[in-house]
Scaffold this active site. Structure first.
Site, PDB file in Angstrom:
ATOM      1  N   TYR A  28      14.045  11.033  29.044  1.00 30.00           N
ATOM      2  CA  TYR A  28      12.978  11.548  29.221  1.00 30.00           C
ATOM      3  C   TYR A  28      11.606  10.741  29.968  1.00 30.00           C
ATOM      4  O   TYR A  28      10.339  10.826  29.857  1.00 30.00           O
ATOM      5  CB  TYR A  28      12.333  11.941  27.746  1.00 30.00           C
ATOM      6  CG  TYR A  28      12.680  13.067  27.185  1.00 30.00           C
ATOM      7  CD1 TYR A  28      14.071  13.422  27.558  1.00 30.00           C
ATOM      8  CD2 TYR A  28      12.152  13.904  26.270  1.00 30.00           C
ATOM      9  CE1 TYR A  28      14.611  14.493  27.147  1.00 30.00           C
ATOM     10  CE2 TYR A  28      12.723  14.849  25.602  1.00 30.00           C
ATOM     11  CZ  TYR A  28      14.035  15.141  26.170  1.00 30.00           C
ATOM     12  OH  TYR A  28      14.796  16.485  25.412  1.00 30.00           O
ATOM     13  N   LYS A  31      25.583   8.010  21.007  1.00 29.09           N
ATOM     14  CA  LYS A  31      26.983   8.342  21.751  1.00 29.09           C
ATOM     15  C   LYS A  31      27.260   6.839  22.739  1.00 29.09           C
ATOM     16  O   LYS A  31      27.701   6.917  23.773  1.00 29.09           O
ATOM     17  CB  LYS A  31      26.684   9.476  22.889  1.00 29.09           C
ATOM     18  CG  LYS A  31      28.122  10.062  23.129  1.00 29.09           C
ATOM     19  CD  LYS A  31      28.653  11.069  22.244  1.00 29.09           C
ATOM     20  CE  LYS A  31      30.102  11.519  22.618  1.00 29.09           C
ATOM     21  NZ  LYS A  31      30.794  12.166  21.734  1.00 29.09           N
ATOM     22  N   ASP A  83      27.173  14.060  18.080  1.00 28.81           N
ATOM     23  CA  ASP A  83      27.912  15.356  18.002  1.00 28.81           C
ATOM     24  C   ASP A  83      28.500  15.585  16.491  1.00 28.81           C
ATOM     25  O   ASP A  83      28.635  16.575  15.907  1.00 28.81           O
ATOM     26  CB  ASP A  83      29.139  15.350  19.064  1.00 28.81           C
ATOM     27  CG  ASP A  83      29.836  14.082  19.181  1.00 28.81           C
ATOM     28  OD1 ASP A  83      29.600  13.086  18.636  1.00 28.81           O
ATOM     29  OD2 ASP A  83      30.922  14.168  20.149  1.00 28.81           O
ATOM     30  N   ASP A  89      14.836  14.922  20.436  1.00 33.82           N
ATOM     31  CA  ASP A  89      13.831  16.293  20.606  1.00 33.82           C
ATOM     32  C   ASP A  89      14.760  17.215  20.013  1.00 33.82           C
ATOM     33  O   ASP A  89      14.421  18.211  19.328  1.00 33.82           O
ATOM     34  CB  ASP A  89      13.716  16.095  22.332  1.00 33.82           C
ATOM     35  CG  ASP A  89      12.875  17.351  22.677  1.00 33.82           C
ATOM     36  OD1 ASP A  89      12.162  17.908  21.581  1.00 33.82           O
ATOM     37  OD2 ASP A  89      12.837  17.588  23.512  1.00 33.82           O
TER      38      ASP A  89
END
Ligand code: NAI
Ligand code: MG
Length: 358
Positions: A124, A190, A223, A247
């Site tokens: 972002y 991740k 995940d 977000d």
């Protein structure tokens, strides 16, 4: 001494839910002095800009603001007031609690978690290379020199995560946990795929966890964390997330406990704090009295806690719980017929009601 607080009523339903919130917070009797500053559409009409300098000056003086939603004008060339405020005041942490509320139908009772989202870096950051643009071709060629090949028709978004940015949000999360009685932080990442961005964030988290061993810490791949949240959200206490995952998961967590009319939030930096509901200006219902003020009232409770008024904050939250569990005074989004003002009046009067009197 009264607490000085900047109040930005905002656009659309903003003035209605702001007035409702002010009424409830004033009813706590702790002494709040509101400095009202218009931003958004009304400021554009009067001053030609949605964020006049006086608004920022006011927040720099009071250090704390309660803000209604502000419409982001499309195609007028004005930058989003929300993005500008975050940037100008360096509000690098978004804090969004999700708590199961009594009497609100949801599949997940017993949820009480907080999302802390890094607000300034990651995908972002706005570093965008458009497909086919000359600078994108140049980037491709430079990357080839490093042995990386991307297709000629690719667009590119860059994901920067710095030691500076990661360390301050990690430290903030530990400080927040300690200040708010949270006992366990789960970092979502991740890092196995994004070695040098998520991996760096994870490394900083581990470093800081060592010096903050009084707060529990665990790390989880994003995940897997998503699956666990939809299965047993009650297992989690505080989630610490880089910008993009933050977000996504903060909306997921709002959904776990009943939706936009109930989701409060804060944007915090080391110096300033801006409290606001997660929802927008809801132009579809503005002026109809149908807006649910509870998201903003609960943002107001977060503001009280930030001001050191923990007892008043708790009494506002308990008054909201009481009104919801009675199930009589509710706005249409929760299946009721009450107006914004009726909900505010019910919460304000529940503030001063002893248990057992209902
Ligand atoms: P929105 O959150 O304003 O509305 C989405 C839907 O939820 C609408 O159907 C609305 O009626 C409903 N809703 C929202 N808040 C509600 C409440 N308190 N009670 C009952 N129903 C409620 O999102 P939308 O329509 O995408 O955005 C409208 C404007 O708000 C846009 O200009 C957007 O940029 C701005 N916005 C501003 C934010 C801020 O100031 N922090 C955050 C999100 C959007
Ligand atoms: Mg979002």
């Amino acid at each position: 001494m009264a607490h000085l607080v900047t109040l930005i009523p905002g656009d659309g339903i903003g003035p209605e839910v702001s007035e409702a919130t002010r009424r409830v917070l004033d009813a706590t009797g702790i002494g709040l002095e509101w400095v009202v500053e218009e931003a958004g559409e009304r400021a554009v009409a009067r001053e030609g800009t949605p964020l006049p300098p006086r608004v920022l000056e006011s927040i720099r003086r009071t250090r704390v603001a309660l803000k209604g939603p502000i419409t982001t004008p499309v195609g007028t060339g004005f930058r989003s007031v929300n993005v500008a405020l975050r940037h100008e005041l360096d509000l690098f942490a978004a804090v969004r609690p999700s708590r199961s509320l009594p009497g609100v139908p949801t599949r997940y009772p017993g949820v009480d978690l907080v999302v802390i989202r890094e607000n300034t870096e990651d995908l972002y950051a706005g570093i965008e290379f458009e497909r086919g643009a000359p600078e994108t071709q140049e980037l491709r060629h430079r990357l080839m020199e490093f042995g990386h090949e991307i297709r000629e028709d690719a667009g590119v978004t860059v994901k920067p995560i710095s030691v500076t940015g990661a360390r301050r949000i990690v430290r903030f999360a530990f400080a927040f946990a300690r200040a708010h009685g949270r006992t366990s932080i789960t970092l979502g990442h991740k890092a196995n795929i994004m070695l040098f961005s998520d991996g760096l964030f994870l490394r900083i988290f581990r470093e800081e966890a060592e010096g903050n061993a009084d707060v529990g810490s665990q790390e989880m791949q994003i995940d897997h964390l998503s699956m666990r949240l939809t299965r047993s959200p009650e297992d989690f206490d505080l989630l610490l997330l880089p910008n993009l995952y933050g977000d996504i998961l903060s909306d997921l967590c709002a959904g776990l406990v009943g939706g936009l009319g109930l989701a409060p939030g804060a944007n915090l930096g080391w110096e300033y704090a801006v409290f606001e509901p997660v929802h927008g200006s809801a132009p579809d219902i503005a002026g109809t009295g149908r807006a649910n003020p509870l998201a903003m009232i609960l943002s107001g409770a977060m503001l009280l806690r930030h001001l050191g008024e923990a007892a008043a904050a708790r009494s506002v939250e308990e008054a909201v719980d009481r009104v919801l569990s009675e199930g009589i005074v509710r706005t249409p989004d929760l299946g009721g017929t009450a107006s914004t003002n009726e909900v505010a009046a019910a919460v304000a009067s529940a503030l001063h009601r002893e248990d057992g009197q209902e």
